[in-house]
Design a protein around this motif. Structure first.
Motif, PDB file in Angstrom:
ATOM      1  N   LYS A 563       0.815  -1.208   0.000  1.00  0.00           N
ATOM      2  CA  LYS A 563       0.000   0.000   0.000  1.00  0.00           C
ATOM      3  C   LYS A 563       0.856   1.269   0.000  1.00  0.00           C
ATOM      4  O   LYS A 563       0.514   2.270   0.604  1.00  0.00           O
ATOM      5  N   LEU A 564       1.989   1.208  -0.681  1.00  0.00           N
ATOM      6  CA  LEU A 564       2.870   2.371  -0.697  1.00  0.00           C
ATOM      7  C   LEU A 564       2.178   3.598  -1.287  1.00  0.00           C
ATOM      8  O   LEU A 564       2.282   4.702  -0.737  1.00  0.00           O
ATOM      9  N   ALA A 565       1.463   3.424  -2.402  1.00  0.00           N
ATOM     10  CA  ALA A 565       0.809   4.568  -3.044  1.00  0.00           C
ATOM     11  C   ALA A 565      -0.173   5.247  -2.095  1.00  0.00           C
ATOM     12  O   ALA A 565      -0.259   6.477  -2.037  1.00  0.00           O
ATOM     13  N   ALA A 566      -0.904   4.423  -1.321  1.00  0.00           N
ATOM     14  CA  ALA A 566      -1.885   4.984  -0.399  1.00  0.00           C
ATOM     15  C   ALA A 566      -1.221   5.669   0.788  1.00  0.00           C
ATOM     16  O   ALA A 566      -1.781   6.601   1.371  1.00  0.00           O
ATOM     17  N   LEU A 567      -0.017   5.207   1.158  1.00  0.00           N
ATOM     18  CA  LEU A 567       0.666   5.757   2.326  1.00  0.00           C
ATOM     19  C   LEU A 567       1.567   6.941   1.997  1.00  0.00           C
ATOM     20  O   LEU A 567       2.004   7.652   2.906  1.00  0.00           O
ATOM     21  N   LEU A 568       1.829   7.178   0.715  1.00  0.00           N
ATOM     22  CA  LEU A 568       2.745   8.257   0.345  1.00  0.00           C
ATOM     23  C   LEU A 568       2.330   9.628   0.900  1.00  0.00           C
ATOM     24  O   LEU A 568       3.196  10.389   1.350  1.00  0.00           O
ATOM     25  N   PRO A 569       1.042   9.995   0.888  1.00  0.00           N
ATOM     26  CA  PRO A 569       0.691  11.301   1.463  1.00  0.00           C
ATOM     27  C   PRO A 569       1.093  11.440   2.928  1.00  0.00           C
ATOM     28  O   PRO A 569       1.541  12.509   3.353  1.00  0.00           O
ATOM     29  N   ILE A 570       0.954  10.340   3.716  1.00  0.00           N
ATOM     30  CA  ILE A 570       1.353  10.392   5.119  1.00  0.00           C
ATOM     31  C   ILE A 570       2.869  10.563   5.236  1.00  0.00           C
ATOM     32  O   ILE A 570       3.362  11.370   6.040  1.00  0.00           O
ATOM     33  N   LEU A 571       3.626   9.826   4.421  1.00  0.00           N
ATOM     34  CA  LEU A 571       5.079   9.953   4.456  1.00  0.00           C
ATOM     35  C   LEU A 571       5.503  11.360   4.035  1.00  0.00           C
ATOM     36  O   LEU A 571       6.445  11.934   4.589  1.00  0.00           O
ATOM     37  N   TRP A 572       4.823  11.877   3.049  1.00  0.00           N
ATOM     38  CA  TRP A 572       5.092  13.240   2.563  1.00  0.00           C
ATOM     39  C   TRP A 572       4.858  14.264   3.673  1.00  0.00           C
ATOM     40  O   TRP A 572       5.657  15.186   3.865  1.00  0.00           O
ATOM     41  N   LEU A 573       3.779  14.087   4.432  1.00  0.00           N
ATOM     42  CA  LEU A 573       3.484  14.995   5.535  1.00  0.00           C
ATOM     43  C   LEU A 573       4.531  14.867   6.642  1.00  0.00           C
ATOM     44  O   LEU A 573       4.980  15.868   7.211  1.00  0.00           O
ATOM     45  N   ILE A 574       4.910  13.623   6.956  1.00  0.00           N
ATOM     46  CA  ILE A 574       5.919  13.409   8.001  1.00  0.00           C
ATOM     47  C   ILE A 574       7.220  14.125   7.638  1.00  0.00           C
ATOM     48  O   ILE A 574       7.898  14.698   8.499  1.00  0.00           O
ATOM     49  N   ALA A 575       7.558  14.122   6.360  1.00  0.00           N
ATOM     50  CA  ALA A 575       8.814  14.730   5.904  1.00  0.00           C
ATOM     51  C   ALA A 575       8.705  16.232   5.703  1.00  0.00           C
ATOM     52  O   ALA A 575       9.639  16.856   5.187  1.00  0.00           O
ATOM     53  N   GLY A 576       7.591  16.823   6.086  1.00  0.00           N
ATOM     54  CA  GLY A 576       7.468  18.282   6.032  1.00  0.00           C
ATOM     55  C   GLY A 576       6.595  18.836   4.939  1.00  0.00           C
ATOM     56  O   GLY A 576       6.485  20.049   4.789  1.00  0.00           O
ATOM     57  N   ALA A 577       5.952  17.975   4.136  1.00  0.00           N
ATOM     58  CA  ALA A 577       5.032  18.421   3.080  1.00  0.00           C
ATOM     59  C   ALA A 577       5.701  19.414   2.134  1.00  0.00           C
ATOM     60  O   ALA A 577       5.121  20.430   1.766  1.00  0.00           O
ATOM     61  N   LYS A 578       6.921  19.134   1.732  1.00  0.00           N
ATOM     62  CA  LYS A 578       7.657  20.014   0.831  1.00  0.00           C
ATOM     63  C   LYS A 578       7.608  19.472  -0.586  1.00  0.00           C
ATOM     64  O   LYS A 578       7.756  18.281  -0.812  1.00  0.00           O
ATOM     65  N   GLY A 579       7.397  20.370  -1.537  1.00  0.00           N
ATOM     66  CA  GLY A 579       7.237  19.941  -2.914  1.00  0.00           C
ATOM     67  C   GLY A 579       5.861  19.332  -3.123  1.00  0.00           C
ATOM     68  O   GLY A 579       5.043  19.245  -2.204  1.00  0.00           O
ATOM     69  N   ALA A 580       5.592  18.917  -4.344  1.00  0.00           N
ATOM     70  CA  ALA A 580       4.308  18.284  -4.638  1.00  0.00           C
ATOM     71  C   ALA A 580       4.274  16.889  -4.036  1.00  0.00           C
ATOM     72  O   ALA A 580       5.289  16.196  -3.972  1.00  0.00           O
ATOM     73  N   CYS A 581       3.098  16.478  -3.587  1.00  0.00           N
ATOM     74  CA  CYS A 581       2.962  15.128  -3.035  1.00  0.00           C
ATOM     75  C   CYS A 581       3.237  14.110  -4.145  1.00  0.00           C
ATOM     76  O   CYS A 581       2.601  14.143  -5.199  1.00  0.00           O
ATOM     77  N   PRO A 582       4.185  13.211  -3.944  1.00  0.00           N
ATOM     78  CA  PRO A 582       4.574  12.289  -5.018  1.00  0.00           C
ATOM     79  C   PRO A 582       3.539  11.193  -5.250  1.00  0.00           C
ATOM     80  O   PRO A 582       2.684  10.920  -4.395  1.00  0.00           O
ATOM     81  N   GLN A 583       3.649  10.563  -6.401  1.00  0.00           N
ATOM     82  CA  GLN A 583       2.790   9.430  -6.743  1.00  0.00           C
ATOM     83  C   GLN A 583       3.662   8.304  -7.282  1.00  0.00           C
ATOM     84  O   GLN A 583       4.727   8.540  -7.853  1.00  0.00           O
ATOM     85  N   VAL A 584       3.201   7.076  -7.095  1.00  0.00           N
ATOM     86  CA  VAL A 584       3.932   5.924  -7.605  1.00  0.00           C
ATOM     87  C   VAL A 584       2.919   4.903  -8.115  1.00  0.00           C
ATOM     88  O   VAL A 584       1.890   4.663  -7.488  1.00  0.00           O
ATOM     89  N   ALA A 585       3.213   4.328  -9.282  1.00  0.00           N
ATOM     90  CA  ALA A 585       2.253   3.407  -9.900  1.00  0.00           C
ATOM     91  C   ALA A 585       2.517   1.958  -9.509  1.00  0.00           C
ATOM     92  O   ALA A 585       1.595   1.163  -9.373  1.00  0.00           O
TER      93      ALA A 585
END
Length: 667
Positions: A563-585
């Motif tokens: 479930k990496l794609a679903a968890l990426l927004p949380i990881l992005w927030l933990i890391a400071g929400a810098k840059g656009a939220c990434p996506q992975v297919a």
């Protein structure tokens, strides 16, 4: 988090959004306990999110639960310094047969090293922008007035000043023009507009300082460009006089900011720079009606979207008190309501060029009445037609989107202006009033002069004496000429009295009144007043907005790393929400998104190439390692840079993000 600002339900039995109070009946003897239980879980989570040394929690509440909330905060935040602020949010008051309530409360919890940032407003005492107490130094008009003010009086002080009308700033100072040469006042020079010293009667005058001196003042930001005078075909220009320059050197006046575009400083008297904020706030901008409901109407173009929104400026001032000096602060509001908090943070950033970030959390429930109507139509929660009426989809997200773009989805621009919280100086014409119905010969006694003074605004009777041919005072913004035979002495007394706004001239001679009016205008120039700086809502903000829906994931799928794609927004927030939220297919062996300061290792067998890839990205702050082996995790962590925040994913991921649960230890 640097600051958590929340406006929770007030437990008043109001029936608006479901998380408010209608499930805790007003007659329920346990209603306070139920509300406290509801709050306690969220406050414990808030404490975990705050920075332990410098974080601050702000909770707003009314009189129904303020005392219970205070005891709850004392229990939940025992090591924090706590204060309560009273905010006047409804000056008209709410009357229910007893006292008329005008206030609500903001409870502040400060961690050990958190303090209040100094403001130029204590939010309570008189803050009249043009009062003596406001203490904004008054700039002097560059056009010379009074004696020696004609071109022929000071030949070498007649020179052009080049104006960049786009930036509204002075570009260059020319050399003086000899008397035998006439200027073309309509001509531009090198593509720039030109200001010449032209008097109120449109005759040629001279500037107050020479070209070399003026260039030096411009280089320091001590010269300010005013407005264009159509009649005189020139520009108003003011500067900091020698007296004010010496006060800057001595520290009596401070430069509080510099406008790089206009090349001009903003100055204030030192004792007015920082005023400690008081615990009672009384500002018209905190009115929840005028600056809460009305702003929401301006954003949506209609009323009724949300009940009882907060004043935008009450929220801004609450947060500013904590993070004004933290331009990169992170603010969280998990009772987002209409989205006022994000609106306030964006406004703060627009004013001081900050990069503060804001996270809003809200549900998407609808009001009780609307839920009933929708269910009668056969619609249920989860249906698209039902969900679009929820608070998030109908209010919070659209408000955030519209205020950033400055327009609605249909392309219509937002109406109205924000108050930036800063003051600006503007030129204003002085007021002149002719008093021709009284003969000056009748004003020989003190009593008659005091009697007249009593009819005039701004003239204190106590300062009028028998020998007063006129009244001029450096503490009063009004002046009066009692004897029109003393015009010259009156003009001498007015020299440098640039603060006077209104002049009462006792004379029946219309021609003399006009000449005296022109002489005063020429002597003192335009009045410089301070007013609230405004910013159009339609200007929007230079900000990004990401919208995430929190949903439930299958625990087994999470633990298996699927479930990496679903968890990426949380990881992005933990890391400071810098840059656009990434996506992975797909599920790569490791993932290093561009412009984001984190990396994820999904296959621990690829640790070495992952480690090498990390070295190439200098901006990495967080690393997430997917492994079920504690030993393997620690081994990999020890090989990474000690400055990185390293988190083990999936094995303990669910435990890390569980809420409303307690760890029980068997004894």
């Amino acid at each position: 988090m640097d600051c958590i600002y929340i406006d929770p339900p007030y437990n008043t039995s109001a029936k608006d959004w479901k998380y408010n109070n209608n499930y805790v009946d007003v007659n329920d003897s346990w209603r306070h306990s139920k509300w406290l239980t509801f709050m306690e879980k969220r406050l414990k989570l808030a404490k975990r999110l705050l920075k332990p040394d410098t974080g601050v929690l702000i909770v707003t509440i009314d009189e129904h639960e303020v005392h219970h909330l205070g005891m709850l905060l004392e229990n939940a935040f025992p090591n924090f310094y706590r204060q309560i602020v009273t905010i006047v949010v409804n000056p008209k008051g709410v009357t229910q047969g007893r006292f008329s309530r005008v206030e609500e409360y903001a409870l502040f919890c400060f961690s050990e090293k958190a303090f209040v940032a100094g403001l130029r407003d204590d939010l309570l005492t008189s803050n009249s922008l043009n009062s003596k107490n406001h203490k904004i130094p008054r700039w002097k008009g560059l056009l010379r007035s009074g004696t020696n003010a004609r071109r022929q009086d000071r030949e070498k002080l007649f020179f052009p000043i080049l104006i960049d009308t786009d930036r509204h700033t002075i570009i260059e100072v020319g050399e003086y023009l000899p008397l035998n040469q006439q200027p073309d006042i309509d001509a531009s020079v090198n593509g720039y507009a030109v200001a010449w010293p032209i008097r109120s009667d449109c005759s040629f005058g001279n500037w107050g300082v020479g070209p070399a001196t003026l260039r030096g003042l411009i280089s320091k930001g001590y010269v300010s460009l005013g407005g264009f005078d159509v009649k005189r075909k020139t520009w108003g220009i003011s500067y900091l006089s020698k007296k004010l320059q010496l006060q800057i050197e001595s520290g009596a006046i401070q430069i509080v900011e510099f406008d790089a575009v206009k090349n001009v400083v903003n100055v204030e008297y030192a004792d007015a720079r920082e005023r400690q904020i008081k615990t009672v706030w009384h500002r018209s901008s905190h009115d929840a009606g005028a600056y809460g409901a009305d702003i929401l109407k301006a954003i949506f173009g209609e009323t009724g979207r949300f009940s009882f929104p907060k004043s935008l400026y009450a929220v801004r001032d609450s947060i500013s008190a904590i993070v004004l000096d933290r331009p990169n602060a992170l603010i969280v509001d998990f009772f987002a309501g209409s989205g006022t908090t994000l609106n306030a943070v964006n406004l703060m950033n627009a004013v001081d060029n900050g990069n503060r970030r804001c996270i809003l959390v809200t549900n998407n429930e609808v009001s009780v009445e609307e839920a009933k109507n929708l269910q009668e139509q056969g619609l249920m929660p989860g249906d698209d037609e039902y969900e679009k009426h929820g608070i998030c989809q109908a209010v919070t997200y659209p408000r955030s989107k519209y205020t950033i773009l400055g327009k609605r989805d249909d392309g219509t621009l937002l109406d109205g202006d924000y108050l930036t919280g800063r003051t600006i100086s503007k030129d204003k014409r002085r007021n002149f009033k002719q008093i021709g119905f009284i003969d000056t010969a009748q004003l020989t006694s003190t009593a008659r002069k005091k009697e007249l003074a009593g009819l005039l605004d701004g003239i204190p009777q106590s300062k009028v004496t028998k020998d007063s041919a006129y009244f001029v005072d450096e503490t009063c913004t009004a002046s009066v000429l009692f004897d029109d035979t003393c015009v010259n002495a009156y003009l001498d007394a007015l020299d440098d009295m640039t603060h006077i706004e209104t002049f009462y001239l006792v004379t029946a001679n219309n021609a003399l009144f006009k000449r005296l009016k022109d002489a005063i205008n020429e002597l003192l120039g335009l009045l410089q007043v301070s007013e609230d700086e405004k910013r159009p809502l339609s200007a929007g903000f230079e900000a990004n907005l990401a919208y995430f829906k929190l949903d439930f994931l299958d625990a087994d799928e999470v633990q298996l790393g699927r479930k990496l794609a679903a968890l990426l927004p949380i990881l992005w927030l933990i890391a400071g929400a810098k840059g656009a939220c990434p996506q992975v297919a797909d599920s790569p062996s490791f993932f290093l998104p561009e412009h984001c300061p984190f990396g994820v290792l999904l296959d621990e067998h690829c640790f070495l190439p992952f480690k090498q890839a990390l070295k190439v990205k200098a901006d990495i702050t967080h690393v997430f390692l997917v492994t079920n082996s504690e030993e393997g995790f620690f081994a990999m962590r020890d090989e990474l840079d000690s400055g990185l925040a390293v988190v083990q994913l999936y094995k303990n991921y669910l435990d890390q993000f569980k809420i409303n649960t307690e760890t029980r230890v068997r004894t």
